[in-house]
Design a protein around this motif. Structure first.
Motif, mmCIF file in Angstrom:
data_model
loop_
_atom_site.group_PDB
_atom_site.id
_atom_site.type_symbol
_atom_site.label_atom_id
_atom_site.label_comp_id
_atom_site.label_asym_id
_atom_site.label_seq_id
_atom_site.Cartn_x
_atom_site.Cartn_y
_atom_site.Cartn_z
ATOM 1 N N GLU A 6 0.834 -1.193 0.000
ATOM 2 C CA GLU A 6 0.000 0.000 0.000
ATOM 3 C C GLU A 6 0.872 1.246 0.000
ATOM 4 O O GLU A 6 1.991 1.240 0.512
ATOM 5 C CB GLU A 6 -0.902 0.044 1.232
ATOM 6 C CG GLU A 6 -1.838 -1.131 1.406
ATOM 7 C CD GLU A 6 -1.320 -2.173 2.370
ATOM 8 O OE1 GLU A 6 -2.152 -2.900 2.960
ATOM 9 O OE2 GLU A 6 -0.101 -2.246 2.553
ATOM 10 N N TRP A 36 -10.391 -2.660 0.615
ATOM 11 C CA TRP A 36 -9.708 -1.842 1.622
ATOM 12 C C TRP A 36 -10.412 -2.016 2.957
ATOM 13 O O TRP A 36 -11.646 -1.996 3.030
ATOM 14 C CB TRP A 36 -9.721 -0.371 1.223
ATOM 15 C CG TRP A 36 -8.828 -0.051 0.075
ATOM 16 C CD1 TRP A 36 -9.174 0.046 -1.244
ATOM 17 C CD2 TRP A 36 -7.434 0.228 0.140
ATOM 18 N NE1 TRP A 36 -8.076 0.346 -2.006
ATOM 19 C CE2 TRP A 36 -6.995 0.474 -1.173
ATOM 20 C CE3 TRP A 36 -6.500 0.291 1.181
ATOM 21 C CZ2 TRP A 36 -5.675 0.777 -1.476
ATOM 22 C CZ3 TRP A 36 -5.194 0.597 0.881
ATOM 23 C CH2 TRP A 36 -4.777 0.843 -0.432
ATOM 24 N N TYR A 37 -9.616 -2.179 3.988
ATOM 25 C CA TYR A 37 -10.093 -2.278 5.353
ATOM 26 C C TYR A 37 -9.304 -1.269 6.173
ATOM 27 O O TYR A 37 -8.247 -0.807 5.745
ATOM 28 C CB TYR A 37 -9.880 -3.691 5.893
ATOM 29 C CG TYR A 37 -10.701 -4.738 5.179
ATOM 30 C CD1 TYR A 37 -10.367 -5.140 3.895
ATOM 31 C CD2 TYR A 37 -11.822 -5.303 5.778
ATOM 32 C CE1 TYR A 37 -11.128 -6.083 3.213
ATOM 33 C CE2 TYR A 37 -12.585 -6.267 5.111
ATOM 34 C CZ TYR A 37 -12.225 -6.643 3.839
ATOM 35 O OH TYR A 37 -12.976 -7.578 3.178
ATOM 36 N N ARG A 38 -9.801 -0.945 7.352
ATOM 37 C CA ARG A 38 -9.066 -0.033 8.218
ATOM 38 C C ARG A 38 -9.207 -0.440 9.673
ATOM 39 O O ARG A 38 -10.175 -1.077 10.067
ATOM 40 C CB ARG A 38 -9.537 1.409 8.013
ATOM 41 C CG ARG A 38 -10.957 1.682 8.489
ATOM 42 C CD ARG A 38 -11.370 3.095 8.084
ATOM 43 N NE ARG A 38 -12.729 3.408 8.532
ATOM 44 C CZ ARG A 38 -13.384 4.528 8.219
ATOM 45 N NH1 ARG A 38 -12.797 5.432 7.438
ATOM 46 N NH2 ARG A 38 -14.599 4.736 8.682
ATOM 47 N N ARG A 45 -10.561 -4.240 13.099
ATOM 48 C CA ARG A 45 -10.452 -3.942 11.678
ATOM 49 C C ARG A 45 -11.850 -4.011 11.054
ATOM 50 O O ARG A 45 -12.632 -4.915 11.351
ATOM 51 C CB ARG A 45 -9.521 -4.949 10.996
ATOM 52 C CG ARG A 45 -9.152 -4.595 9.579
ATOM 53 C CD ARG A 45 -8.108 -5.536 9.015
ATOM 54 N NE ARG A 45 -6.853 -5.478 9.770
ATOM 55 C CZ ARG A 45 -5.736 -6.107 9.405
ATOM 56 N NH1 ARG A 45 -5.720 -6.825 8.293
ATOM 57 N NH2 ARG A 45 -4.657 -6.017 10.147
ATOM 58 N N VAL A 48 -13.929 -1.177 4.545
ATOM 59 C CA VAL A 48 -14.153 0.156 4.007
ATOM 60 C C VAL A 48 -14.862 0.044 2.657
ATOM 61 O O VAL A 48 -15.911 0.623 2.438
ATOM 62 C CB VAL A 48 -12.832 0.915 3.844
ATOM 63 C CG1 VAL A 48 -13.074 2.270 3.169
ATOM 64 C CG2 VAL A 48 -12.146 1.100 5.188
ATOM 65 N N ASP A 89 -11.899 9.120 10.295
ATOM 66 C CA ASP A 89 -11.322 8.274 9.258
ATOM 67 C C ASP A 89 -9.871 7.891 9.572
ATOM 68 O O ASP A 89 -9.271 7.094 8.851
ATOM 69 C CB ASP A 89 -11.368 8.973 7.898
ATOM 70 C CG ASP A 89 -12.782 9.185 7.386
ATOM 71 O OD1 ASP A 89 -13.039 10.288 6.850
ATOM 72 O OD2 ASP A 89 -13.611 8.275 7.523
ATOM 73 N N TYR A 93 -4.890 1.771 7.056
ATOM 74 C CA TYR A 93 -5.679 1.212 5.962
ATOM 75 C C TYR A 93 -4.935 0.040 5.351
ATOM 76 O O TYR A 93 -3.767 0.156 4.961
ATOM 77 C CB TYR A 93 -5.957 2.291 4.918
ATOM 78 C CG TYR A 93 -7.032 3.253 5.368
ATOM 79 C CD1 TYR A 93 -6.778 4.174 6.387
ATOM 80 C CD2 TYR A 93 -8.292 3.246 4.796
ATOM 81 C CE1 TYR A 93 -7.769 5.037 6.824
ATOM 82 C CE2 TYR A 93 -9.285 4.117 5.215
ATOM 83 C CZ TYR A 93 -9.022 5.008 6.229
ATOM 84 O OH TYR A 93 -10.006 5.871 6.664
#
Length: 115
Positions: A6, A36-38, A45, A48, A89, A93
């Protein structure tokens, strides 16, 4: 072996924008869905956004209308365009790729949104 890397994270003020990229490399036969995860500090986790190989997308309610996921199948790359960023946010990520028999995760990129 497939690796995901990333890039594009950083520090941005609330209301600003960032574009994340995730490139896959290695012995790639086929990549199905990518996503995508965050993970925010002290939290689990969470998803997204995801995108199938054909381009169908899915978003978390919290990012709908602000984030856009896209992919370039020829470059084995997935993107996340993030607009109207909010302090909530802020997170690491992570990129994920479904290789069929297993999934692969990247190491993550930090996004920090200041108020």
């Amino acid at each position: 072996q497939v690796q995901l890397v990333e890039s594009g994270g950083g520090l941005v003020q609330a209301g600003g924008s960032l574009r994340l990229s995730c490139a896959a490399s290695g012995s790639i036969f086929r990549i199905n869905a990518m996503g995508w995860y965050r993970q925010a500090p002290g939290k689990q986790r969470e998803l997204v956004a995801t995108i199938t190989r054909s381009g169908s997308t899915n978003y978390a309610d919290s990012v709908k209308g602000r984030f856009t996921i896209s992919r370039d199948n020829d470059k084995y790359t997935v993107y996340l365009e993030m607009n109207s960023l909010k302090p909530e946010d802020t997170a690491v990520y992570y990129c994920n790729a479904d290789l069929g028999l297993r999934g692969v995760w990247g190491r993550g990129t930090l996004v920090t949104v200041s108020s």
